[in-house]
Design a protein around this motif. Structure first.
Motif, PDB file in Angstrom:
ATOM      1  N   ASN A   1      16.810  -2.662  -4.524  1.00 17.37           N
ATOM      2  CA  ASN A   1      17.381  -3.340  -3.357  1.00 17.37           C
ATOM      3  C   ASN A   1      17.245  -2.504  -2.100  1.00 17.37           C
ATOM      4  O   ASN A   1      17.118  -3.041  -0.999  1.00 17.37           O
ATOM      5  N   ARG A   2      17.278  -1.202  -2.244  1.00 16.49           N
ATOM      6  CA  ARG A   2      17.122  -0.305  -1.103  1.00 16.49           C
ATOM      7  C   ARG A   2      15.745  -0.515  -0.461  1.00 16.49           C
ATOM      8  O   ARG A   2      15.620  -0.523   0.758  1.00 16.49           O
ATOM      9  N   VAL A   3      14.722  -0.669  -1.275  1.00 16.44           N
ATOM     10  CA  VAL A   3      13.374  -0.902  -0.759  1.00 16.44           C
ATOM     11  C   VAL A   3      13.302  -2.273  -0.106  1.00 16.44           C
ATOM     12  O   VAL A   3      12.778  -2.416   1.001  1.00 16.44           O
ATOM     13  N   GLU A   4      13.829  -3.290  -0.775  1.00 18.72           N
ATOM     14  CA  GLU A   4      13.796  -4.649  -0.213  1.00 18.72           C
ATOM     15  C   GLU A   4      14.496  -4.708   1.136  1.00 18.72           C
ATOM     16  O   GLU A   4      13.993  -5.322   2.073  1.00 18.72           O
ATOM     17  N   GLY A   5      15.643  -4.075   1.231  1.00 19.32           N
ATOM     18  CA  GLY A   5      16.427  -4.135   2.456  1.00 19.32           C
ATOM     19  C   GLY A   5      15.803  -3.383   3.619  1.00 19.32           C
ATOM     20  O   GLY A   5      16.105  -3.668   4.777  1.00 19.32           O
ATOM     21  N   ASN A   6      14.952  -2.428   3.315  1.00 21.21           N
ATOM     22  CA  ASN A   6      14.322  -1.618   4.358  1.00 21.21           C
ATOM     23  C   ASN A   6      12.797  -1.715   4.291  1.00 21.21           C
ATOM     24  O   ASN A   6      12.088  -0.745   4.549  1.00 21.21           O
TER      25      ASN A   6
ATOM     26  N   GLN B   1      10.382  -0.325   6.926  1.00 22.56           N
ATOM     27  CA  GLN B   1      10.266   1.126   6.939  1.00 22.56           C
ATOM     28  C   GLN B   1       9.438   1.636   5.760  1.00 22.56           C
ATOM     29  O   GLN B   1       8.751   2.646   5.861  1.00 22.56           O
ATOM     30  N   PHE B   2       9.501   0.940   4.637  1.00 22.29           N
ATOM     31  CA  PHE B   2       8.792   1.385   3.444  1.00 22.29           C
ATOM     32  C   PHE B   2       7.334   0.979   3.418  1.00 22.29           C
ATOM     33  O   PHE B   2       6.546   1.561   2.678  1.00 22.29           O
ATOM     34  N   LYS B   3       6.967   0.003   4.213  1.00 19.53           N
ATOM     35  CA  LYS B   3       5.583  -0.460   4.192  1.00 19.53           C
ATOM     36  C   LYS B   3       4.602   0.681   4.419  1.00 19.53           C
ATOM     37  O   LYS B   3       3.578   0.773   3.749  1.00 19.53           O
TER      38      LYS B   3
ATOM     39  N   LYS C   1      -5.451   0.691  -0.522  1.00 19.72           N
ATOM     40  CA  LYS C   1      -6.270  -0.524  -0.596  1.00 19.72           C
ATOM     41  C   LYS C   1      -5.473  -1.776  -0.257  1.00 19.72           C
ATOM     42  O   LYS C   1      -6.051  -2.830  -0.043  1.00 19.72           O
ATOM     43  N   LEU C   2      -4.154  -1.666  -0.219  1.00 20.33           N
ATOM     44  CA  LEU C   2      -3.330  -2.819   0.140  1.00 20.33           C
ATOM     45  C   LEU C   2      -3.434  -3.046   1.646  1.00 20.33           C
ATOM     46  O   LEU C   2      -3.338  -2.112   2.434  1.00 20.33           O
ATOM     47  N   THR C   3      -3.638  -4.286   2.024  1.00 25.62           N
ATOM     48  CA  THR C   3      -3.757  -4.622   3.438  1.00 25.62           C
ATOM     49  C   THR C   3      -2.381  -4.897   4.037  1.00 25.62           C
ATOM     50  O   THR C   3      -1.404  -5.085   3.306  1.00 25.62           O
ATOM     51  N   ASP C   4      -2.337  -4.954   5.355  1.00 18.19           N
ATOM     52  CA  ASP C   4      -1.084  -5.313   6.014  1.00 18.19           C
ATOM     53  C   ASP C   4      -0.650  -6.713   5.599  1.00 18.19           C
ATOM     54  O   ASP C   4       0.540  -6.965   5.424  1.00 18.19           O
ATOM     55  N   ASP C   5      -1.622  -7.614   5.434  1.00 17.69           N
ATOM     56  CA  ASP C   5      -1.289  -8.968   4.974  1.00 17.69           C
ATOM     57  C   ASP C   5      -0.695  -8.943   3.564  1.00 17.69           C
ATOM     58  O   ASP C   5       0.245  -9.679   3.279  1.00 17.69           O
ATOM     59  N   ASP C   6      -1.245  -8.105   2.702  1.00 22.96           N
ATOM     60  CA  ASP C   6      -0.685  -7.957   1.348  1.00 22.96           C
ATOM     61  C   ASP C   6       0.771  -7.533   1.429  1.00 22.96           C
ATOM     62  O   ASP C   6       1.643  -8.106   0.770  1.00 22.96           O
ATOM     63  N   LEU C   7       1.032  -6.532   2.258  1.00 21.51           N
ATOM     64  CA  LEU C   7       2.385  -5.989   2.362  1.00 21.51           C
ATOM     65  C   LEU C   7       3.337  -6.993   2.999  1.00 21.51           C
ATOM     66  O   LEU C   7       4.506  -7.056   2.623  1.00 21.51           O
ATOM     67  N   ASP C   8       2.845  -7.790   3.932  1.00 24.27           N
ATOM     68  CA  ASP C   8       3.687  -8.843   4.511  1.00 24.27           C
ATOM     69  C   ASP C   8       4.044  -9.883   3.457  1.00 24.27           C
ATOM     70  O   ASP C   8       5.166 -10.378   3.417  1.00 24.27           O
ATOM     71  N   GLN C   9       3.094 -10.207   2.588  1.00 24.55           N
ATOM     72  CA  GLN C   9       3.357 -11.178   1.519  1.00 24.55           C
ATOM     73  C   GLN C   9       4.343 -10.616   0.497  1.00 24.55           C
ATOM     74  O   GLN C   9       5.194 -11.335  -0.007  1.00 24.55           O
ATOM     75  N   VAL C  10       4.221  -9.350   0.189  1.00 25.14           N
ATOM     76  CA  VAL C  10       5.111  -8.705  -0.780  1.00 25.14           C
ATOM     77  C   VAL C  10       6.552  -8.758  -0.289  1.00 25.14           C
ATOM     78  O   VAL C  10       7.464  -9.078  -1.042  1.00 25.14           O
ATOM     79  N   ASN C  11       6.738  -8.418   0.978  1.00 24.05           N
ATOM     80  CA  ASN C  11       8.052  -8.477   1.623  1.00 24.05           C
ATOM     81  C   ASN C  11       9.157  -7.800   0.816  1.00 24.05           C
ATOM     82  O   ASN C  11      10.279  -8.288   0.744  1.00 24.05           O
ATOM     83  N   GLY C  12       8.811  -6.686   0.168  1.00 30.12           N
ATOM     84  CA  GLY C  12       9.812  -5.915  -0.558  1.00 30.12           C
ATOM     85  C   GLY C  12      10.046  -6.316  -1.991  1.00 30.12           C
ATOM     86  O   GLY C  12      10.784  -5.652  -2.704  1.00 30.12           O
TER      87      GLY C  12
ATOM     88  N   ASP D   1       7.993  -7.423  -7.947  1.00 26.23           N
ATOM     89  CA  ASP D   1       7.028  -8.150  -8.767  1.00 26.23           C
ATOM     90  C   ASP D   1       5.777  -8.499  -7.967  1.00 26.23           C
ATOM     91  O   ASP D   1       4.658  -8.442  -8.475  1.00 26.23           O
ATOM     92  N   GLN D   2       5.963  -8.830  -6.698  1.00 21.99           N
ATOM     93  CA  GLN D   2       4.827  -9.126  -5.832  1.00 21.99           C
ATOM     94  C   GLN D   2       3.996  -7.865  -5.577  1.00 21.99           C
ATOM     95  O   GLN D   2       2.770  -7.914  -5.557  1.00 21.99           O
ATOM     96  N   LEU D   3       4.663  -6.744  -5.383  1.00 18.39           N
ATOM     97  CA  LEU D   3       3.967  -5.479  -5.174  1.00 18.39           C
ATOM     98  C   LEU D   3       3.149  -5.120  -6.416  1.00 18.39           C
ATOM     99  O   LEU D   3       1.980  -4.728  -6.304  1.00 18.39           O
ATOM    100  N   GLU D   4       3.740  -5.282  -7.577  1.00 15.63           N
ATOM    101  CA  GLU D   4       3.015  -5.005  -8.821  1.00 15.63           C
ATOM    102  C   GLU D   4       1.755  -5.851  -8.912  1.00 15.63           C
ATOM    103  O   GLU D   4       0.680  -5.350  -9.241  1.00 15.63           O
ATOM    104  N   GLY D   5       1.883  -7.116  -8.598  1.00 13.18           N
ATOM    105  CA  GLY D   5       0.731  -8.020  -8.664  1.00 13.18           C
ATOM    106  C   GLY D   5      -0.368  -7.643  -7.688  1.00 13.18           C
ATOM    107  O   GLY D   5      -1.556  -7.659  -8.032  1.00 13.18           O
ATOM    108  N   LYS D   6       0.001  -7.272  -6.474  1.00 14.41           N
ATOM    109  CA  LYS D   6      -0.996  -6.893  -5.464  1.00 14.41           C
ATOM    110  C   LYS D   6      -1.707  -5.602  -5.850  1.00 14.41           C
ATOM    111  O   LYS D   6      -2.912  -5.466  -5.668  1.00 14.41           O
TER     112      LYS D   6
END
Length: 67
Positions: A4-9, A12-14, A23-34, A37-42
Motif C-alpha cells: 500500500n505504501r507503494v500504491e499510495g506514493n 514518487q516510486f515510478k 525497459k518499462l516505458t512511462d506508459d507502462d508505469l502509468d498503466q500500472v498505477n501502483g 499485479d500489473q507491475l508483475e505483468g509488465k
C-alpha cells in the motif's frame, strides 16, 4: 510486505521502478498505477521472465528501498 505504501506514493516510486527495470516505458508505469499485479505483468512482458522470478525480484527490490 505493505505494498500500500507503494500504491499510495506511486508518482514518487515510478522513478525508482524505472531505475530497476529500465525497459518499462512511462506508459507502462502509468498503466500500472501502483498495482503490484500489473507491475508483475509488465515486467514479465518486457523482460520475458517467469512469474515466480518476477515476484521474487519485486520483493527484493521492495526490501532494498529506504523509507
Amino acid at each position: 510486505m505493505d505494498w500500500n505504501r507503494v500504491e499510495g506514493n506511486w508518482k514518487q516510486f515510478k522513478g525508482k521502478v524505472k531505475e530497476q527495470w529500465g525497459k518499462l516505458t512511462d506508459d507502462d508505469l502509468d498503466q500500472v498505477n501502483g498495482r503490484r499485479d500489473q507491475l508483475e505483468g509488465k515486467i514479465q512482458e518486457r523482460y520475458g521472465i517467469e512469474k515466480d522470478r518476477v515476484k521474487k525480484d519485486i520483493d527484493d527490490w521492495y526490501n532494498r528501498q529506504t523509507w
